[in-house]
Design an enzyme around this catalytic site. Structure first.
Site, PDB file in Angstrom:
ATOM      1  N   ARG A   8       0.842  -1.214   0.000  1.00 35.15           N
ATOM      2  CA  ARG A   8       0.000   0.000   0.000  1.00 35.15           C
ATOM      3  C   ARG A   8       0.865   1.247   0.000  1.00 35.15           C
ATOM      4  O   ARG A   8       0.456   2.305   0.436  1.00 35.15           O
ATOM      5  CB  ARG A   8      -0.932   0.001   1.206  1.00 35.15           C
ATOM      6  CG  ARG A   8      -0.249  -0.538   2.460  1.00 35.15           C
ATOM      7  CD  ARG A   8      -1.054  -0.359   3.690  1.00 35.15           C
ATOM      8  NE  ARG A   8      -0.159   0.246   4.683  1.00 35.15           N
ATOM      9  CZ  ARG A   8      -0.548   0.825   5.798  1.00 35.15           C
ATOM     10  NH1 ARG A   8      -1.815   0.907   6.077  1.00 35.15           N
ATOM     11  NH2 ARG A   8       0.322   1.332   6.614  1.00 35.15           N
ATOM     12  N   ARG A  48      -0.253   4.778  -1.511  1.00 28.63           N
ATOM     13  CA  ARG A  48      -1.487   5.474  -1.119  1.00 28.63           C
ATOM     14  C   ARG A  48      -1.187   6.962  -1.037  1.00 28.63           C
ATOM     15  O   ARG A  48      -0.076   7.377  -0.694  1.00 28.63           O
ATOM     16  CB  ARG A  48      -2.059   4.862   0.155  1.00 28.63           C
ATOM     17  CG  ARG A  48      -1.551   5.289   1.469  1.00 28.63           C
ATOM     18  CD  ARG A  48      -1.744   4.195   2.502  1.00 28.63           C
ATOM     19  NE  ARG A  48      -0.532   4.153   3.292  1.00 28.63           N
ATOM     20  CZ  ARG A  48      -0.461   4.523   4.573  1.00 28.63           C
ATOM     21  NH1 ARG A  48      -1.531   4.866   5.220  1.00 28.63           N
ATOM     22  NH2 ARG A  48       0.682   4.517   5.205  1.00 28.63           N
ATOM     23  N   CYS A  85      29.580  29.164  15.319  1.00 28.81           N
ATOM     24  CA  CYS A  85      29.418  27.742  15.666  1.00 28.81           C
ATOM     25  C   CYS A  85      30.161  27.443  16.963  1.00 28.81           C
ATOM     26  O   CYS A  85      31.330  27.779  17.115  1.00 28.81           O
ATOM     27  CB  CYS A  85      29.961  26.880  14.529  1.00 28.81           C
ATOM     28  SG  CYS A  85      30.074  25.137  14.947  1.00 28.81           S
ATOM     29  N   CYS A  87      33.302  24.933  16.095  1.00 29.80           N
ATOM     30  CA  CYS A  87      34.416  25.242  15.189  1.00 29.80           C
ATOM     31  C   CYS A  87      35.682  25.584  16.002  1.00 29.80           C
ATOM     32  O   CYS A  87      35.598  26.077  17.132  1.00 29.80           O
ATOM     33  CB  CYS A  87      34.046  26.405  14.268  1.00 29.80           C
ATOM     34  SG  CYS A  87      33.180  25.901  12.758  1.00 29.80           S
ATOM     35  N   ASN A 147      30.237  17.443  27.186  1.00 28.23           N
ATOM     36  CA  ASN A 147      29.037  18.141  26.717  1.00 28.23           C
ATOM     37  C   ASN A 147      28.670  19.286  27.667  1.00 28.23           C
ATOM     38  O   ASN A 147      28.627  19.095  28.887  1.00 28.23           O
ATOM     39  CB  ASN A 147      27.882  17.131  26.638  1.00 28.23           C
ATOM     40  CG  ASN A 147      26.730  17.641  25.806  1.00 28.23           C
ATOM     41  OD1 ASN A 147      26.338  18.796  25.907  1.00 28.23           O
ATOM     42  ND2 ASN A 147      26.178  16.764  24.977  1.00 28.23           N
ATOM     43  N   HIS A 154      33.509  22.840   9.216  1.00 23.15           N
ATOM     44  CA  HIS A 154      32.098  22.996   9.565  1.00 23.15           C
ATOM     45  C   HIS A 154      31.146  22.378   8.524  1.00 23.15           C
ATOM     46  O   HIS A 154      30.061  21.933   8.861  1.00 23.15           O
ATOM     47  CB  HIS A 154      31.811  24.491   9.721  1.00 23.15           C
ATOM     48  CG  HIS A 154      30.442  24.815  10.203  1.00 23.15           C
ATOM     49  ND1 HIS A 154      30.098  24.747  11.540  1.00 23.15           N
ATOM     50  CD2 HIS A 154      29.322  25.192   9.536  1.00 23.15           C
ATOM     51  CE1 HIS A 154      28.816  25.095  11.663  1.00 23.15           C
ATOM     52  NE2 HIS A 154      28.330  25.360  10.475  1.00 23.15           N
ATOM     53  N   ASN A 210      23.062  12.140  15.377  1.00 25.36           N
ATOM     54  CA  ASN A 210      21.801  12.555  14.778  1.00 25.36           C
ATOM     55  C   ASN A 210      22.171  13.477  13.631  1.00 25.36           C
ATOM     56  O   ASN A 210      22.849  14.475  13.853  1.00 25.36           O
ATOM     57  CB  ASN A 210      20.942  13.343  15.771  1.00 25.36           C
ATOM     58  CG  ASN A 210      20.598  12.526  17.000  1.00 25.36           C
ATOM     59  OD1 ASN A 210      20.458  11.309  16.930  1.00 25.36           O
ATOM     60  ND2 ASN A 210      20.473  13.196  18.137  1.00 25.36           N
ATOM     61  N   GLY A 270      16.189  16.870  14.430  1.00 30.14           N
ATOM     62  CA  GLY A 270      16.311  17.878  15.481  1.00 30.14           C
ATOM     63  C   GLY A 270      17.729  18.268  15.833  1.00 30.14           C
ATOM     64  O   GLY A 270      18.011  18.627  16.975  1.00 30.14           O
ATOM     65  N   SER A 320      20.782  20.486  16.438  1.00 31.16           N
ATOM     66  CA  SER A 320      20.860  21.914  16.727  1.00 31.16           C
ATOM     67  C   SER A 320      22.102  22.547  16.105  1.00 31.16           C
ATOM     68  O   SER A 320      22.152  23.754  15.919  1.00 31.16           O
ATOM     69  CB  SER A 320      20.868  22.127  18.243  1.00 31.16           C
ATOM     70  OG  SER A 320      21.912  21.366  18.825  1.00 31.16           O
ATOM     71  N   HIS A 362      27.564  21.350  12.503  1.00 29.16           N
ATOM     72  CA  HIS A 362      28.974  20.931  12.506  1.00 29.16           C
ATOM     73  C   HIS A 362      29.033  19.404  12.702  1.00 29.16           C
ATOM     74  O   HIS A 362      28.400  18.884  13.619  1.00 29.16           O
ATOM     75  CB  HIS A 362      29.725  21.639  13.641  1.00 29.16           C
ATOM     76  CG  HIS A 362      31.206  21.549  13.492  1.00 29.16           C
ATOM     77  ND1 HIS A 362      31.992  22.638  13.217  1.00 29.16           N
ATOM     78  CD2 HIS A 362      32.045  20.490  13.545  1.00 29.16           C
ATOM     79  CE1 HIS A 362      33.256  22.254  13.112  1.00 29.16           C
ATOM     80  NE2 HIS A 362      33.309  20.960  13.312  1.00 29.16           N
ATOM     81  N   HIS A 407      29.408  16.028  13.959  1.00 30.74           N
ATOM     82  CA  HIS A 407      29.781  15.520  15.279  1.00 30.74           C
ATOM     83  C   HIS A 407      28.866  14.383  15.707  1.00 30.74           C
ATOM     84  O   HIS A 407      27.780  14.210  15.153  1.00 30.74           O
ATOM     85  CB  HIS A 407      29.674  16.649  16.325  1.00 30.74           C
ATOM     86  CG  HIS A 407      28.263  17.064  16.624  1.00 30.74           C
ATOM     87  ND1 HIS A 407      27.522  17.870  15.786  1.00 30.74           N
ATOM     88  CD2 HIS A 407      27.442  16.777  17.671  1.00 30.74           C
ATOM     89  CE1 HIS A 407      26.317  18.080  16.302  1.00 30.74           C
ATOM     90  NE2 HIS A 407      26.238  17.422  17.439  1.00 30.74           N
ATOM     91  N   GLN A 453      27.749  12.098  19.524  1.00 30.45           N
ATOM     92  CA  GLN A 453      27.681  12.260  20.970  1.00 30.45           C
ATOM     93  C   GLN A 453      27.955  10.938  21.674  1.00 30.45           C
ATOM     94  O   GLN A 453      27.707   9.874  21.117  1.00 30.45           O
ATOM     95  CB  GLN A 453      26.300  12.759  21.374  1.00 30.45           C
ATOM     96  CG  GLN A 453      25.955  14.104  20.770  1.00 30.45           C
ATOM     97  CD  GLN A 453      24.636  14.601  21.320  1.00 30.45           C
ATOM     98  OE1 GLN A 453      24.506  14.868  22.517  1.00 30.45           O
ATOM     99  NE2 GLN A 453      23.639  14.704  20.459  1.00 30.45           N
ATOM    100  N   HIS A 484      28.442  -3.644  15.728  1.00 33.17           N
ATOM    101  CA  HIS A 484      27.997  -3.149  14.421  1.00 33.17           C
ATOM    102  C   HIS A 484      27.489  -1.724  14.586  1.00 33.17           C
ATOM    103  O   HIS A 484      27.256  -1.264  15.708  1.00 33.17           O
ATOM    104  CB  HIS A 484      26.913  -4.040  13.820  1.00 33.17           C
ATOM    105  CG  HIS A 484      25.708  -4.215  14.707  1.00 33.17           C
ATOM    106  ND1 HIS A 484      25.704  -5.030  15.825  1.00 33.17           N
ATOM    107  CD2 HIS A 484      24.472  -3.664  14.662  1.00 33.17           C
ATOM    108  CE1 HIS A 484      24.525  -4.978  16.404  1.00 33.17           C
ATOM    109  NE2 HIS A 484      23.748  -4.141  15.730  1.00 33.17           N
ATOM    110  N   LYS A 492       9.008   9.133   7.688  1.00 32.08           N
ATOM    111  CA  LYS A 492       8.322   7.977   8.262  1.00 32.08           C
ATOM    112  C   LYS A 492       7.790   8.428   9.618  1.00 32.08           C
ATOM    113  O   LYS A 492       8.565   8.738  10.533  1.00 32.08           O
ATOM    114  CB  LYS A 492       9.304   6.821   8.433  1.00 32.08           C
ATOM    115  CG  LYS A 492       8.894   5.744   9.431  1.00 32.08           C
ATOM    116  CD  LYS A 492       7.728   4.926   8.970  1.00 32.08           C
ATOM    117  CE  LYS A 492       7.330   3.860   9.995  1.00 32.08           C
ATOM    118  NZ  LYS A 492       6.028   3.257   9.688  1.00 32.08           N
ATOM    119  N   GLU A 531       4.047   1.928  16.374  1.00 38.22           N
ATOM    120  CA  GLU A 531       5.444   2.071  16.800  1.00 38.22           C
ATOM    121  C   GLU A 531       5.555   2.710  18.179  1.00 38.22           C
ATOM    122  O   GLU A 531       6.255   2.203  19.060  1.00 38.22           O
ATOM    123  CB  GLU A 531       6.215   2.927  15.783  1.00 38.22           C
ATOM    124  CG  GLU A 531       6.332   2.304  14.388  1.00 38.22           C
ATOM    125  CD  GLU A 531       5.164   2.626  13.482  1.00 38.22           C
ATOM    126  OE1 GLU A 531       4.262   3.380  13.912  1.00 38.22           O
ATOM    127  OE2 GLU A 531       5.131   2.113  12.338  1.00 38.22           O
TER     128      GLU A 531
HETATM  129 ZN   LIG Z   1      22.234  -3.533  16.802  1.00 40.06          ZN
HETATM  130 ZN   LIG Z   2      31.371  24.527  13.170  1.00 39.48          ZN
END
Ligand SMILES: [Zn+2]
Ligand SMILES: [Zn+2]
Length: 347
Positions: free
Chosen positions: A25, A28, A49, A52, A74, A112, A152, A158, A160, A163, A165, A167, A295, A309, A315
């Site tokens: 489907r 759709r 930044c 940087c 952090n 950057h 991310n 999201g 922010s 640059h 990187h 975490q 992995h 998605k 979910e």
């Molecule tokens: Zn895994």
């Molecule tokens: Zn930077």
């Protein structure tokens, strides 16, 4: 008429759960939100930044004039040695405790406007070595039982700061997916005498349609049980519980496999491809993890250049995934892409 292999349930052996593949489907009509394409390439240095070289961060600390990988604590830690010790006691069955651990940021490069996939394989290898060292250092802290490393990428997840990187959350608990993988891998070993992830690799090789790239000691593939349209795994072919066990040749091959996958992701729609990348390392809580196979997983959020998605009832509320696409089709798209990054085509 729906084709039988486009509508079925597939077992996820590393999570111990079913995925509903409902690709029949897929077409759709979509009337929901769309995501616009990326803005133009930013400059290699951004004076505003926080990451940087030479710039002052929010904490007031000044970054060194670094040239390779740069790691720092952090400035907005979610776990840390300064987390409050005096906590309010909750009622009844409820429990709490200090948010112990350590949170760090790892800048891949001083540039950057580069991404992980645009780094040279040797730079990716140096990053892997830096992450391996972080894992060993943070994992040896008495309060830490697991070191979770993730990136991310993209505004849709999201981020922010663009640059490049990742975490590190070194925590006093083991993240749920890792705990589940470790348990299922141990049970599989006890029941069969075999490494679960090796059985997955064998099945992928037997089928062959979802292998994106492989060299002598590393492989990138979209698993049979992919939950996201472009979900891929990168793994060494030999079983190691973490980066620490890999020799220099394996690290080089692994960096190359990462590079190929990331370049193809960006080439897919000729735009920086948003994803969540997580390193699945064995915990550091002193137990035996010889059946755990290190992995990296990529869970991209987009199904199409302008289509997210959405996680919804099944979910978020239920905990099982409903996949709108067929992994064999999506893997085929990635298999047929060039290995030169679109931004470097005319370089
Ligand atoms: Zn895994
Ligand atoms: Zn930077």
């Amino acid at each position: 008429m729906s084709q039988p292999n486009k509508w079925e349930q597939r077992w996820h052996p590393l999570r111990g759960e079913w995925i509903i593949v409902a690709a029949h489907r897929q077409d759709r009509p979509w009337l929901g939100e769309t995501v616009s394409k990326q803005s133009p390439l930013p400059p290699p240095y951004d004076p505003n930044c926080f990451f940087c070289p030479g710039n002052v961060r929010i904490s007031g600390a000044r970054n060194p004039d670094y040239s390779g990988v740069f790691v720092f604590d952090n400035d907005h830690p979610c776990v840390g040695p300064n987390a409050p010790r005096e906590l309010e006691h909750p009622a009844g069955v409820y429990r709490n405790r200090p948010a112990d651990g350590m949170a760090r940021v790892v800048c891949y490069t001083p540039k950057h406007n580069k991404s992980l996939g645009e780094l040279d394989p040797s730079e990716i290898e140096n990053l892997l070595i830096a992450l391996r060292d972080q894992y060993a250092e943070l994992g040896s802290r008495p309060e830490v039982t697991h070191v979770f490393i993730f990136e991310n990428r993209g505004e849709v997840v999201g981020v922010s700061n663009p640059h490049p990187h990742c975490q590190i959350y070194a925590t006093n608990f083991v993240f749920k997916f890792i705990e589940t993988e470790a348990r299922l891998s141990r049970e599989h070993f006890e029941n069969t005498g075999r490494i679960l992830f090796q059985d997955i690799l064998a099945a992928e090789r037997q089928d062959g349609r979802r292998i994106i790239y492989e060299n002598s000691s590393a492989i990138a593939f979209m698993p049979y049980f992919a939950r996201y349209a472009y979900e891929c795994f990168v793994a060494p072919k030999a079983t190691h519980p973490g980066l620490a066990g890999m020799n220099s040749g394996e690290l080089r091959d692994f960096a190359q496999a990462l590079k190929v996958l990331l370049v193809r992701y960006d080439n897919l729609w000729r735009m920086p491809f948003p994803y969540v990348m997580t390193l699945h390392h064995a915990p550091m809580d002193g137990q035996d993890y010889h059946s755990f196979h290190f992995h990296i997983e990529f869970q991209p959020q987009l199904r199409k250049p302008n289509l997210l998605k959405y996680l919804a009832g099944p979910e978020i509320g239920g905990g099982n995934f409903l996949s709108d696409t067929l992994p064999e089709d999506k893997a085929n798209e990635l298999r047929n892409l060039p290995d030169i990054h679109f931004r470097q085509e005319n370089a």
